[in-house]
Design an enzyme around this catalytic site. Sequence first.
Site, mmCIF file in Angstrom:
data_model
loop_
_atom_site.group_PDB
_atom_site.id
_atom_site.type_symbol
_atom_site.label_atom_id
_atom_site.label_comp_id
_atom_site.label_asym_id
_atom_site.label_seq_id
_atom_site.Cartn_x
_atom_site.Cartn_y
_atom_site.Cartn_z
ATOM 1 N N ASN A 167 31.042 42.736 29.788
ATOM 2 C CA ASN A 167 31.392 42.446 31.174
ATOM 3 C C ASN A 167 31.420 43.792 31.893
ATOM 4 O OD1 ASN A 167 32.473 41.745 33.609
ATOM 5 N ND2 ASN A 167 34.298 40.747 32.772
ATOM 6 N N ARG A 191 28.224 38.901 31.172
ATOM 7 C CA ARG A 191 28.818 38.102 32.246
ATOM 8 C C ARG A 191 28.203 38.531 33.577
ATOM 9 N NH1 ARG A 191 34.084 39.178 35.606
ATOM 10 N NH2 ARG A 191 34.230 37.194 36.691
ATOM 11 N N HIS A 207 34.733 32.057 38.475
ATOM 12 C CA HIS A 207 35.559 31.714 37.307
ATOM 13 C C HIS A 207 35.019 30.466 36.605
ATOM 14 C CE1 HIS A 207 39.417 33.652 39.260
ATOM 15 N NE2 HIS A 207 38.732 34.546 38.588
ATOM 16 N N ARG A 254 44.157 39.100 47.390
ATOM 17 C CA ARG A 254 43.308 38.405 48.365
ATOM 18 C C ARG A 254 44.102 37.351 49.126
ATOM 19 N NH1 ARG A 254 39.331 37.191 43.798
ATOM 20 N NH2 ARG A 254 38.194 39.138 43.543
ATOM 21 N N MET A 297 53.153 39.183 39.103
ATOM 22 C CA MET A 297 54.168 38.139 39.253
ATOM 23 C C MET A 297 55.481 38.486 38.561
ATOM 24 S SD MET A 297 53.435 35.819 41.228
ATOM 25 C CE MET A 297 52.187 34.756 41.921
ATOM 26 N N ARG A 298 55.401 39.252 37.468
ATOM 27 C CA ARG A 298 56.639 39.616 36.764
ATOM 28 C C ARG A 298 57.546 40.433 37.686
ATOM 29 N NH1 ARG A 298 52.955 41.392 31.786
ATOM 30 N NH2 ARG A 298 51.732 41.904 33.613
ATOM 31 N N GLU A 345 37.156 33.688 27.991
ATOM 32 C CA GLU A 345 35.843 33.800 28.618
ATOM 33 C C GLU A 345 34.822 34.450 27.684
ATOM 34 O OE1 GLU A 345 37.976 35.181 32.241
ATOM 35 O OE2 GLU A 345 36.298 34.259 33.299
HETATM 36 P P1 ADP Z 1 42.470 39.099 35.841
HETATM 37 O O1 ADP Z 1 41.624 38.749 34.635
HETATM 38 O O2 ADP Z 1 42.134 38.323 37.076
HETATM 39 O O3 ADP Z 1 42.650 40.551 36.089
HETATM 40 P P2 ADP Z 1 44.674 38.027 34.286
HETATM 41 O O4 ADP Z 1 44.247 36.647 33.996
HETATM 42 O O5 ADP Z 1 44.698 39.009 33.168
HETATM 43 O O6 ADP Z 1 43.941 38.604 35.543
HETATM 44 O O7 ADP Z 1 46.151 37.962 34.926
HETATM 45 C C1 ADP Z 1 46.829 39.105 35.317
HETATM 46 C C2 ADP Z 1 48.106 38.708 36.003
HETATM 47 O O8 ADP Z 1 48.881 37.885 35.139
HETATM 48 C C3 ADP Z 1 49.039 39.864 36.337
HETATM 49 O O9 ADP Z 1 48.740 40.425 37.587
HETATM 50 C C4 ADP Z 1 50.410 39.209 36.346
HETATM 51 O O10 ADP Z 1 50.705 38.786 37.670
HETATM 52 C C5 ADP Z 1 50.238 37.977 35.520
HETATM 53 N N1 ADP Z 1 51.068 37.954 34.300
HETATM 54 C C6 ADP Z 1 50.799 38.461 33.096
HETATM 55 N N2 ADP Z 1 51.829 38.240 32.243
HETATM 56 C C7 ADP Z 1 52.754 37.564 32.938
HETATM 57 C C8 ADP Z 1 54.047 37.028 32.637
HETATM 58 N N3 ADP Z 1 54.591 37.146 31.427
HETATM 59 N N4 ADP Z 1 54.713 36.393 33.626
HETATM 60 C C9 ADP Z 1 54.168 36.273 34.842
HETATM 61 N N5 ADP Z 1 52.977 36.740 35.188
HETATM 62 C C10 ADP Z 1 52.277 37.382 34.253
#
Ligand code: ADP
Length: 394
Positions: A10, A91, A180, A239, A281-282, A382
């Site tokens: 990727n 990808r 996605h 976004r 989100m954490r 993926e």
């Molecule tokens: P991408 O592939 O789009 O970069 P991911 O699917 O890896 O994203 O998701 C990343 C996001 O997941 C982080 O920005 C965070 O907000 C969220 N995340 C990861 N672990 C946790 C958790 N334990 N609780 C809440 N949100 C989480």
Amino acid sequence: MTTRTVLVINSGSSSIKYALVDPDSGASLASGLVERIGEEMGAITHKRGQEKTELTEPVADHGFGLSEVLRLFEEQGPSLAQANIVAVGHRVVQGGRYFSGPALVDDEVVARIEQLVPLGPLHNPAHLKGIEVGRRLLAEVPHVVVFDTAFFQDLPEEAARYALDREIADTYSIRRYGAHGTSHQFVSGAVSTLLGRDDLKQVVLHLGNGASASAVVAGRAVDTSMGLTPLEGLVMGGRTGDIDPAAVFHLARVAGMSIDQIDHLFNRGSGMKGLAGDNDMREVWKRIEAGDAQARDAMDIYLHRLTKYVGAYTAVMGGLDALTFTAGIGENDDLLRAELCQRLAFMGVQINEGENAVRSSEPRVISTPDSAVTVLVVPTNEELAIARQAMTLL
Ligand code: ADP
């Protein structure tokens, strides 16, 4: 059967993510990331099981980055020379209307992906670099491209076409392509298998830093929230998701912002980052616990948008059998899942709090036996999906 592997690549504008996958067992034998390509100092992380090798060195370009990855495979294992690589799977985000499934890479396919750069300006040029260096350094195996848009290629016209002047829309290829797709296809397929039904009406919520929803009936996508680009739809890490396009005119006329500035604002400076100052989100939950009203407000906006999409897709499909959470937030954020399901209780959605709180990397049902909708958490994969799609062409 001797083990076969697929190397999945990727390639981003300044990074290369890779994984060596056994498409038959689904095992990931090694994976890694090359970061900060072209910057003063780059970084490479190579993981094999619990073992992790980290290199900090300048990575001038994608070619050097991939050659270092190949060296790490030989030095740290597993040796690619002995891994029986049967394909390299790349990808690609934007396949436009050309690609409804994976394609074997040849010069014509590369030219098509090049033609699609205007529709995928942030992604396709980086993928092309990955394909170019991959074909050069791993010339003896077939290369396959797997498109994020392919699963949405046959969306019903009523879902894919915007209510924009037909001639302008067609001349400039403006329609909903989605994104996605590899994840939505993989996850909705896994749900069908898990529930033993192929006639399901499903909503899949892929909630990562980028986020999208899809409506899937009997394995076919009938709607999705990302559009011409991944900007449309849900509230995301950075976004806006859905916003009145007239906000663009307004910012240009009243705030004097350029198109590039607005593009940056909508794609990177908005969403949870713009609302709460944080796209993780954490962190947002921590601040909510500490009584931060803006963080709570941001979460409510996020949940409101999700609720609208689930409701709309249920109406579009004439019902809902399964609602599935996936990706970083979807797989890990039990609080968010609980709050969304609470908002959907009017539809008979009921989750089992104990099951919802379980941390697991396995696909699982989190609804109660008498919930009107089966609610699931299904980890997306993926890389495996790309590897398996690549195998279909061999
Ligand atoms: P991408 O592939 O789009 O970069 P991911 O699917 O890896 O994203 O998701 C990343 C996001 O997941 C982080 O920005 C965070 O907000 C969220 N995340 C990861 N672990 C946790 C958790 N334990 N609780 C809440 N949100 C989480």
